[in-house]
Structures are given as C-alpha cells and as structure tokens.
Scaffold this active site. Sequence first.
Site, mmCIF file in Angstrom:
data_model
loop_
_atom_site.group_PDB
_atom_site.id
_atom_site.type_symbol
_atom_site.label_atom_id
_atom_site.label_comp_id
_atom_site.label_asym_id
_atom_site.label_seq_id
_atom_site.Cartn_x
_atom_site.Cartn_y
_atom_site.Cartn_z
ATOM 1 N N SER A 409 -7.879 7.327 -2.481
ATOM 2 C CA SER A 409 -6.589 6.690 -2.245
ATOM 3 C C SER A 409 -6.286 6.512 -0.758
ATOM 4 C CB SER A 409 -5.466 7.518 -2.880
ATOM 5 O OG SER A 409 -5.424 8.814 -2.298
ATOM 6 N N HIS A 430 -9.350 1.538 -5.866
ATOM 7 C CA HIS A 430 -8.272 2.514 -5.922
ATOM 8 C C HIS A 430 -7.364 2.197 -7.102
ATOM 9 C CE1 HIS A 430 -4.288 4.150 -4.117
ATOM 10 N NE2 HIS A 430 -4.819 5.014 -4.966
ATOM 11 N N GLU A 442 -6.238 -1.477 -5.933
ATOM 12 C CA GLU A 442 -6.532 -1.890 -4.568
ATOM 13 C C GLU A 442 -8.058 -1.959 -4.434
ATOM 14 O OE1 GLU A 442 -3.210 -0.534 -1.352
ATOM 15 O OE2 GLU A 442 -4.382 1.099 -2.217
ATOM 16 N N ASN A 480 -0.503 3.424 0.266
ATOM 17 C CA ASN A 480 -0.206 4.778 0.727
ATOM 18 C C ASN A 480 0.084 4.842 2.222
ATOM 19 O OD1 ASN A 480 -0.267 5.980 -1.762
ATOM 20 N ND2 ASN A 480 -2.442 6.497 -1.658
#
Length: 696
Positions: A409, A430, A442, A480
């Site tokens: 991540s 991801h 992702e 993130n």
Amino acid sequence: MASDNYSVRGGTAVITLNNPPVNAMGHAVRQELAAHLDAAWADPSVQAIVIIGAGKLFCGGADVKAFNTPASRAEPSSRTIVKRIEESAKPVIAAIHGSALGLGLEFAMGCHYRIAQRGAKLGLPEVKLGLLPGGGGTQRLPRLVGVEAALRMIVEGNPVDADEALKMGLVDEVAAGDLLPAALEFAVRVAQRGEHPVASRRQAPPPAEPGWFEAQRTKIAAAKRGLPAPLECVACIEAAVTRPFDEGMKFERERFDVLVNGTESKALRHLFLAERAAAKIAGLPADTPVGEVRRVAVIGAGTMGSGIAMSFASAGIPVSLLETKQEALDRGLATIRKNYAGTVAKGKLAQAEADARIARIEPTLDFARVADADLVIEAVFEDMDIKKELFRKLDATCKTGAILATNTSRLDVNEIAASTARPSSVIGLHFFSPANVMRLVEVVRGKATGPEVIATSMAVSRRIGKLPVLVGVCDGFVGNRMVAQYAREAEFLLEEGATPEQVDGALKKFGLAMGRFAMSDLAGLDISWASRKRAAATRPAHLRYSKVADRLCELGRFGQKTGAGFYRYEAGSRTPIPDPLVSQIIEECALEAGIQRRPIGDEEIVERCIYALVNEGAKVLQEGIAQRASDIDLIYVNGYGFPAWRGGPMFYAETVGLKKVYERIREFHEQQGEFWKPAPLLKKLAEEGKGFRDLG
C-alpha cells in the site's frame, strides 16, 4: 431512401440506430432517425416500422458529454420524435437487444410496441448520474408497469431483464431467437390492428397503500443522504398519478432542468466520464498486447489475500492460495467460506455458484505452485525486507512472462522490482480492503514496468470487476500519500481544541461515509502505529507531530478490535462512544506541545481536512504520480469514502473555486507552518484563473 440504416422488408421499414459504441442518441442520430421516419411515413408500401440497434445493443441512452450544451436541446429532440410517433397511423415497434438504457428505453416506451430479445436489459439509470429520466421516463414507466415497480427501477437505477419486463408489462413480447425476424413477424401481426394507442400515455393507477408516496420519501431521504435526485424522481412518479400526461411531462422537464444544472449531477457525471478516461494511459499505444491470465497465484491468506483470491475466483479464474503454515491457510479458507455463505444467505448468490467459486481456489503450502501462474500477487506483511526476499524467490520459480505483482500500500515498487532479474515484469496491484468488495485497484507503474505488463494488469483488473487507476511510485502512491495529510490535520485539530466526535461529525455532515477517527478505530490503530515507529528515525525533529494516537496505542487501545481506541465500544457493538479518558490524553498532549486549545468550528475542520487533500493532490499531479485530476477523484470516491455527489477532492475544489481554496491554504500556511506550503501547481492555476480540467 438510400441508407445503410434504412431498408424496407416486405412492407415493414427497418430503421437502425447506428452510433458506436452504444448507439447514444446524440443530435446526429436524432436527425437521421427523424429523416428515416419521414421516409417510412411517406412510403405507401410501408405498413409498419421497426427500430433496432446496430451492434451489441439497442441504445445506451443520451450522449452524457452533450449535457449542459446546446446540442442536448437541438431539434429534433427525442420528445419531438416520440410525439410524431404517437400520432402515426403506422405502428412503430422498438426491437430491443443487448440493452435499452436511459433515453434509449424512454424512446422505446414512446413507441407503440416493444419486443425484446431474451437476455436484454432495460433500465433507467439516470439517478446514478444525479438526474431523473428527463425524456418521459418518470411519466411513461409508471403508466406501463405501475408506480411501485416504476419507483423501484427509477430510484435504484438498476435494469430488469426481458422476461421480467414482459411480466411487468414493459414489453409486449420476448423473442427467444434472432430478434429482427421476430420483430418483422410481430410487425406484420400488429399492422393488421385498426388502432395503435400508446399505452405509456394512459393515467397511472395510484398506489395500493394510502400515504405510500410520503412513506417512500422518508425512506429514500434517509438512504440517499445528500442526493436530491431520488426525491425528485419520487415527485415526478407521483405526478404520473396526479396529473394528466402532458402536465406530467412538463413537470418532469422542469425538475430535470434543476438537476442537470446542479452541482451533484455535474459531480456524478464527472466521475462517470472519469472512469472512461482512467482506461487511457499516456504513452501506452492502443495496440499494446494484452497477455492472457488463465491462472493466478496469491501469496498470503490473510484478510487481504483471501479477498483478492475471491475476486479472481468469482470472475471464473482459478487461483492458488499460498501460505507457509496450515493454520493460516485454514483461517483464510474459513474466511472465504464465511463470506460466500453470507452472500448466499442474502439471496444474492446461488449455493451451487458459491461452491463453484470456492472450488476454483486451490489452497496450498507448496511454493512450487506459483510456477504455473500467469499472474502472482503477494499479500504478505508490509515489510520491505520480507517482500524483497519473496520476490527473489518468485524470480527463481515463476515462468517467463509471468507478472509479479505486489499488493503493497506504500512501499517502493522500484526497490522491490530491483530485487529480481526481471524488473519489467514487476508491478504494484494495490487492492483495497475488503478486496472482494471494494472496486478500486491502484495499478502502480514502476520505472521499469513493461507496457504489456501495464496493459494486462489494467485489463485483468477490469475483468474481475475492479476499477483500475494507474499511479506512479512514491510513498503511499496517490491514496495513502494524500490521506496522510488529511489524518495529520484531523489529529492536529484534536490538540488545538476539537474532539474526535466533533471532527467525525463535521466530516460526516460534509458527506464522508465515516469520520477520520471512527475509521481509524475500524481499521485498527496498531497498523498505522507500526508504520510510525518504523518511520520515527527519519522524522524531522523540527516538524510538529501529534502523539495522541501513539499514547492510545501504548495503552492497548487499538480500536474496535480491543473495545477502545479514539472511542470506546460496548461488547458486541460497533457504535463509537465518546470517552473522557481520550479527552484527558488529548489535553495532556496539547499541554506538552505548548498548544493553547481554543474553540474550533465545523467549517475549519472541513477546510483543513479536505484542503489538505487538495493541496497534496496538486503536488501528486505535478509530479506525474497521477495522470489526471479525475484519476485522483476516482481513487478518493472509490477507495476512501469521499462522497460521490461532491465529485472527489479535486472536483470539489473546482466547485469552491481554486482561487478561494488557494487563498485559504495560504492562510493556513501562515498560521500552521511548513505542512501547508501551497502546491506550485495549485498556485499557478489559481493565479491564472484556471482549473485542473484545463490541464488536459
């Protein structure tokens, strides 16, 4: 009339809607359709008219890109054409295959008759774009199928199949075989009738229960928070009962005009078009080969690995699920069986299909099983050394041409790829938790990732029902990386005077699915605590750092899993309860940091949390980590609970005005310091009076 889209067959004119890929009823299509109808009405040899779609479907609806442009209202409009059909002495039959959606179905309902091929889908999905069916759908559908069934179809926006449509009275006949021969035979039959009334003009019967419409409004207002379109749909459907047809049509058009010019619909249409744009990758030729993925291996049977395995198995792709210990493998399989059992219990999946999906997952402790896989996805512990060692092992075991994907991540995909002798085969995939439910993936392109690997990863993600968005390599990628800024501001606000429940309440009122601190408790505070401890040695000493979450973790308060985090939880309950101990910890941390607490309003909470996303998003965009602003919006709406009706953080910033957002960020920079340094791209666009969409 000479045209590839017009012919006469044994006394029946056949008009073909031909506007690839979905036969959208744009202005040019309407012009051609009107001309063909004129030809058929003028031809004495024509006794009936069949309208059919080219390619795989009848008509996918209006041209969404034309909304709010003169082309959407240019004559002949769909309403004008349908009005002429209503007056026609010759029967007009809509022959539906594939799908008839939105304006496509509205047009079909304006014809005298409808015949659908078995398996065809008919629906009015406009509510999903923040609209109501504005081509007569809210008036015609209730008059054909009744208000209860019409409201269900229109407010939820989900289609029905041809057989269900026949039972409802939406179509007159279902063709089991080839559609055109069946439609021609049907046309010959109905042409012999003396009259051809348009059933969708008759008055809709009232609902069986008194007060039904009011009850539906109450229910829908609670379920569709922040969305005006569903309630406008109810009002228009009610008009089909209380008003004559022409008055109902006028009312529908008025309400449609309000919605189509509203921010909510523009936001939802932005996301609709953004999904299509996300499939286009700069620098990747359209003819880039896409490899076949016949078998997948997933390494790690934890929550994420199990969810990823389910995603492939549910799409019909066999999966080897690999673990190092039998007990871990057993736990993963138990989770998979429990998830499928829950879906069966809700009536959303047949037991036989659930069994078939489980059978596609091969549990194994044998690492050699990865050798046959076309795609290997690791979902092991988030530690660089562990991942690099695993990828060295994969490099030695996997076949040539296999894609080696990491589900990290935030870790550096380039560093992971460098641990192999084939970095061009390495990519990040991801997934978001729970992976069997969340749409977003992702797709992380490393500096050496090959074009075919990117194209195949995007394609297989779509094949399993996901929404892949290409991103570049940086700490946390797009999602993130940005959410770290949002979380930072939420935690700083606690020290400065807010409470967890106030911050969460303000963000929920803004439209987020969950507030920052309730979400942290759900995810588990120990996960981010471990990351902070790993990063502690490199954290600049001069930068402000909130210790509140660390103090909670030191007390063993890891969120819902331990019964306490930023909130406390009663046994067996997920309802967050404010905890005086948390308030005490916040005050102690503020005192240690020399922060004078003060009253904080909801507006400041929203601005600091959301504008932090926008500012970081502009940096991500300028650095090329995201291809376009709309990709960032897709990531936040589909992965982080950002309200779709606000369009994502970047679109929201444009609705506020980039100049206004930039000026507020400048103020925060002066007040709060280094964290709020305005992104150069945001500054440039604001000063030039431009928006993110002007970047192309």
